[in-house]
Structures are given as C-alpha cells and as structure tokens.
Motif scaffolding. Structure first.
Motif, PDB file in Angstrom:
ATOM      1  N   CYS A  94      -5.427   3.382 -17.542  1.00  0.00           N
ATOM      2  CA  CYS A  94      -5.460   3.864 -18.844  1.00  0.00           C
ATOM      3  C   CYS A  94      -6.486   5.154 -18.932  1.00  0.00           C
ATOM      4  CB  CYS A  94      -6.725   2.948 -19.555  1.00  0.00           C
ATOM      5  SG  CYS A  94      -6.182   1.274 -19.959  1.00  0.00           S
ATOM      6  N   LEU A  95      -6.801   5.433 -17.783  1.00  0.00           N
ATOM      7  CA  LEU A  95      -7.643   6.961 -17.465  1.00  0.00           C
ATOM      8  C   LEU A  95      -6.401   7.965 -17.639  1.00  0.00           C
ATOM      9  CD1 LEU A  95      -9.812   9.014 -17.118  1.00  0.00           C
ATOM     10  CD2 LEU A  95      -9.890   8.345 -14.785  1.00  0.00           C
ATOM     11  N   VAL A  96      -5.489   7.499 -16.715  1.00  0.00           N
ATOM     12  CA  VAL A  96      -4.419   8.528 -16.341  1.00  0.00           C
ATOM     13  C   VAL A  96      -3.659   8.742 -17.670  1.00  0.00           C
ATOM     14  CG1 VAL A  96      -2.142   8.807 -15.205  1.00  0.00           C
ATOM     15  CG2 VAL A  96      -4.282   8.270 -13.659  1.00  0.00           C
ATOM     16  N   GLN A  97      -3.358   7.671 -18.409  1.00  0.00           N
ATOM     17  CA  GLN A  97      -2.402   7.679 -19.562  1.00  0.00           C
ATOM     18  C   GLN A  97      -3.342   8.670 -20.624  1.00  0.00           C
ATOM     19  OE1 GLN A  97      -2.044   3.528 -20.352  1.00  0.00           O
ATOM     20  NE2 GLN A  97       0.052   3.481 -19.384  1.00  0.00           N
ATOM     21  N   ALA A  98      -4.810   8.278 -20.891  1.00  0.00           N
ATOM     22  CA  ALA A  98      -5.579   9.164 -21.804  1.00  0.00           C
ATOM     23  C   ALA A  98      -5.278  10.498 -21.441  1.00  0.00           C
ATOM     24  CB  ALA A  98      -6.879   8.707 -21.489  1.00  0.00           C
ATOM     25  N   LEU A  99      -5.591  10.915 -20.134  1.00  0.00           N
ATOM     26  CA  LEU A  99      -5.282  12.551 -19.721  1.00  0.00           C
ATOM     27  C   LEU A  99      -4.194  13.012 -20.076  1.00  0.00           C
ATOM     28  CD1 LEU A  99      -7.135  11.981 -16.210  1.00  0.00           C
ATOM     29  CD2 LEU A  99      -8.118  13.403 -18.365  1.00  0.00           C
ATOM     30  N   THR A 100      -3.079  12.053 -19.857  1.00  0.00           N
ATOM     31  CA  THR A 100      -1.687  12.483 -20.276  1.00  0.00           C
ATOM     32  C   THR A 100      -1.599  12.711 -21.682  1.00  0.00           C
ATOM     33  OG1 THR A 100      -0.732  11.363 -18.175  1.00  0.00           O
ATOM     34  CG2 THR A 100       0.715  11.740 -20.003  1.00  0.00           C
ATOM     35  N   ASP A 101      -2.288  11.992 -22.431  1.00  0.00           N
ATOM     36  CA  ASP A 101      -2.135  11.819 -23.720  1.00  0.00           C
ATOM     37  C   ASP A 101      -2.790  13.236 -24.177  1.00  0.00           C
ATOM     38  OD1 ASP A 101      -0.940   9.488 -23.978  1.00  0.00           O
ATOM     39  OD2 ASP A 101      -2.668   8.333 -24.757  1.00  0.00           O
ATOM     40  N   LEU A 102      -3.800  13.646 -23.543  1.00  0.00           N
ATOM     41  CA  LEU A 102      -4.470  14.925 -23.922  1.00  0.00           C
ATOM     42  C   LEU A 102      -3.695  16.262 -23.181  1.00  0.00           C
ATOM     43  CD1 LEU A 102      -8.117  13.472 -23.550  1.00  0.00           C
ATOM     44  CD2 LEU A 102      -6.953  14.344 -25.804  1.00  0.00           C
ATOM     45  N   ASN A 103      -2.485  16.006 -22.780  1.00  0.00           N
ATOM     46  CA  ASN A 103      -1.761  16.922 -22.211  1.00  0.00           C
ATOM     47  C   ASN A 103      -2.378  17.821 -20.808  1.00  0.00           C
ATOM     48  OD1 ASN A 103       0.510  16.798 -24.115  1.00  0.00           O
ATOM     49  ND2 ASN A 103      -0.999  18.022 -25.618  1.00  0.00           N
ATOM     50  N   LEU A 104      -3.219  16.934 -20.140  1.00  0.00           N
ATOM     51  CA  LEU A 104      -3.782  17.561 -18.953  1.00  0.00           C
ATOM     52  C   LEU A 104      -3.105  17.256 -17.566  1.00  0.00           C
ATOM     53  CD1 LEU A 104      -7.599  16.764 -20.030  1.00  0.00           C
ATOM     54  CD2 LEU A 104      -6.025  18.927 -19.969  1.00  0.00           C
ATOM     55  N   SER A 105      -1.898  16.383 -17.644  1.00  0.00           N
ATOM     56  CA  SER A 105      -1.002  16.564 -16.505  1.00  0.00           C
ATOM     57  C   SER A 105      -1.831  15.888 -15.219  1.00  0.00           C
ATOM     58  CB  SER A 105      -0.264  17.824 -16.138  1.00  0.00           C
ATOM     59  OG  SER A 105       0.425  17.984 -17.085  1.00  0.00           O
ATOM     60  N   PRO A 106      -2.452  14.877 -15.354  1.00  0.00           N
ATOM     61  CA  PRO A 106      -3.111  14.437 -13.903  1.00  0.00           C
ATOM     62  C   PRO A 106      -2.320  14.140 -12.673  1.00  0.00           C
ATOM     63  CG  PRO A 106      -3.170  12.578 -15.430  1.00  0.00           C
ATOM     64  CD  PRO A 106      -2.343  13.810 -16.175  1.00  0.00           C
ATOM     65  N   GLN A 107      -2.848  14.481 -11.542  1.00  0.00           N
ATOM     66  CA  GLN A 107      -2.147  14.309 -10.463  1.00  0.00           C
ATOM     67  C   GLN A 107      -3.034  13.061  -9.552  1.00  0.00           C
ATOM     68  OE1 GLN A 107      -2.855  17.679  -8.457  1.00  0.00           O
ATOM     69  NE2 GLN A 107      -1.902  18.812  -9.729  1.00  0.00           N
ATOM     70  N   VAL A 108      -2.323  11.769  -9.475  1.00  0.00           N
ATOM     71  CA  VAL A 108      -3.006  10.668  -8.888  1.00  0.00           C
ATOM     72  C   VAL A 108      -2.622  10.578  -7.464  1.00  0.00           C
ATOM     73  CG1 VAL A 108      -3.241   8.281  -9.055  1.00  0.00           C
ATOM     74  CG2 VAL A 108      -2.587   9.559 -10.942  1.00  0.00           C
ATOM     75  N   HIS A 109      -3.833  10.431  -6.545  1.00  0.00           N
ATOM     76  CA  HIS A 109      -3.602  10.584  -5.003  1.00  0.00           C
ATOM     77  C   HIS A 109      -4.098   8.962  -4.541  1.00  0.00           C
ATOM     78  CE1 HIS A 109      -2.381  14.565  -5.070  1.00  0.00           C
ATOM     79  NE2 HIS A 109      -3.405  14.941  -6.013  1.00  0.00           N
ATOM     80  N   GLU A 110      -3.630   8.556  -3.721  1.00  0.00           N
ATOM     81  CA  GLU A 110      -4.096   7.245  -2.704  1.00  0.00           C
ATOM     82  C   GLU A 110      -5.593   7.616  -2.276  1.00  0.00           C
ATOM     83  OE1 GLU A 110      -2.506   4.093  -2.574  1.00  0.00           O
ATOM     84  OE2 GLU A 110      -1.071   4.690  -4.154  1.00  0.00           O
ATOM     85  N   THR A 111      -5.452   8.788  -1.617  1.00  0.00           N
ATOM     86  CA  THR A 111      -6.674   8.952  -0.871  1.00  0.00           C
ATOM     87  C   THR A 111      -7.620  10.057  -1.645  1.00  0.00           C
ATOM     88  OG1 THR A 111      -5.682  10.281   0.532  1.00  0.00           O
ATOM     89  CG2 THR A 111      -6.001   8.183   1.283  1.00  0.00           C
TER      90      THR A 111
END
Length: 149
Positions: free
Chosen positions: A16-33
C-alpha cells in the motif's frame, strides 16, 4: 544546514505504501536489502532504506527513504526537510501521503472482504479536508424451497 531526519510513521503495509507513492507520481524504487540514500552533499550520511524515492523525481538534491523498523513494525521516513518541504510541502508526509496510503489500505481491505461478502462498490466524498470512502456490499440472499410431502 542540510541533513537527514528520521520520522516515525504508522505506515506498515509495504504494498500500500508503494502504491500510494506511485499514486503521488513519486516513482518509488523497492529493494530487498537496505540501499544508501543520496544526500544533499552527495553522500548517504550513513542513511539507508528499502524503499527510495530519488531526489531527482522531485527536483531535489536528496533522496527520500522508507526504512522498515523491525521493533515498531512500521516504516520510518528518512528525508532532508530542507529539500523535501519546498518541493512537496510541509504537510506532505502527515497529510498527502497518509491520505493516499489510507485509500490504498481501504481498497486492499475491501478486496479482502469482497471474497467473503461478494461484490463491493467504493464511493468517495470530500468535504474540505475530510475524505470519506464508503464501502457498499451487494446483498446476496439464498432462497431454498421445500416441498411438502
């Protein structure tokens, strides 16, 4: 003076956090570490995070990081307020991001409940600074007929 600050949040659901950031046009990068954040002066100042919004995305010189806090079970926000506040506003994390995150959480919960209760409609209403999401589930009625013998 520019520096990273860590802010406690109530953000606990990564999807939900990643989707919310995407909704706000912030293009989050998600990393395993954990990955180092880029600061105003180029270095990470020892800060790292699993979810990173590049400073370039908001035309800032410092990244925004969301780091999982194992002991509290939520994400901490790591950002340089000298860079983020002029670009996103002083209430971005407490208002805009939390609103987008809350909407995503409601939609996720609605999808979960839909499996149990059937079709679900979501309506949105905004009055001033208050936004209401209303879930309406279609009523299902099971009818059985018995024959007298």
């Amino acid at each position: 003076m520019s520096h990273f600050s860590t802010v406690k949040t109530k953000l606990s659901n990564q999807e939900c956090l990643v989707q919310a950031l995407t909704d706000l046009n912030l293009s989050p990068q998600v990393h395993e570490t954990l990955q180092p954040l880029k600061g105003y002066y180029g270095g990470s100042q020892g800060q790292s995070a699993e979810i990173i919004v590049s400073g370039r995305t908001i035309k800032a010189r410092a990244d925004i990081g969301f780091k999982w806090n194992q002991s509290s079970g939520v994400y901490d926000v790591i950002h340089d307020s000298y860079e983020t506040v002029p670009k996103l506003g002083k209430d971005f994390f407490s208002n805009k991001l939390m609103l987008a995150y809350g909407q995503r959480m409601v939609r996720a919960k609605a999808a979960e409940l839909q499996e149990k209760f059937g079709e679900c409609a979501i309506s949105e209403e905004t009055k001033g600074t208050v936004q209401t999401l209303r879930l309406t589930f279609a009523g299902h009625q099971e009818v059985q007929q018995y024959v007298r013998r």
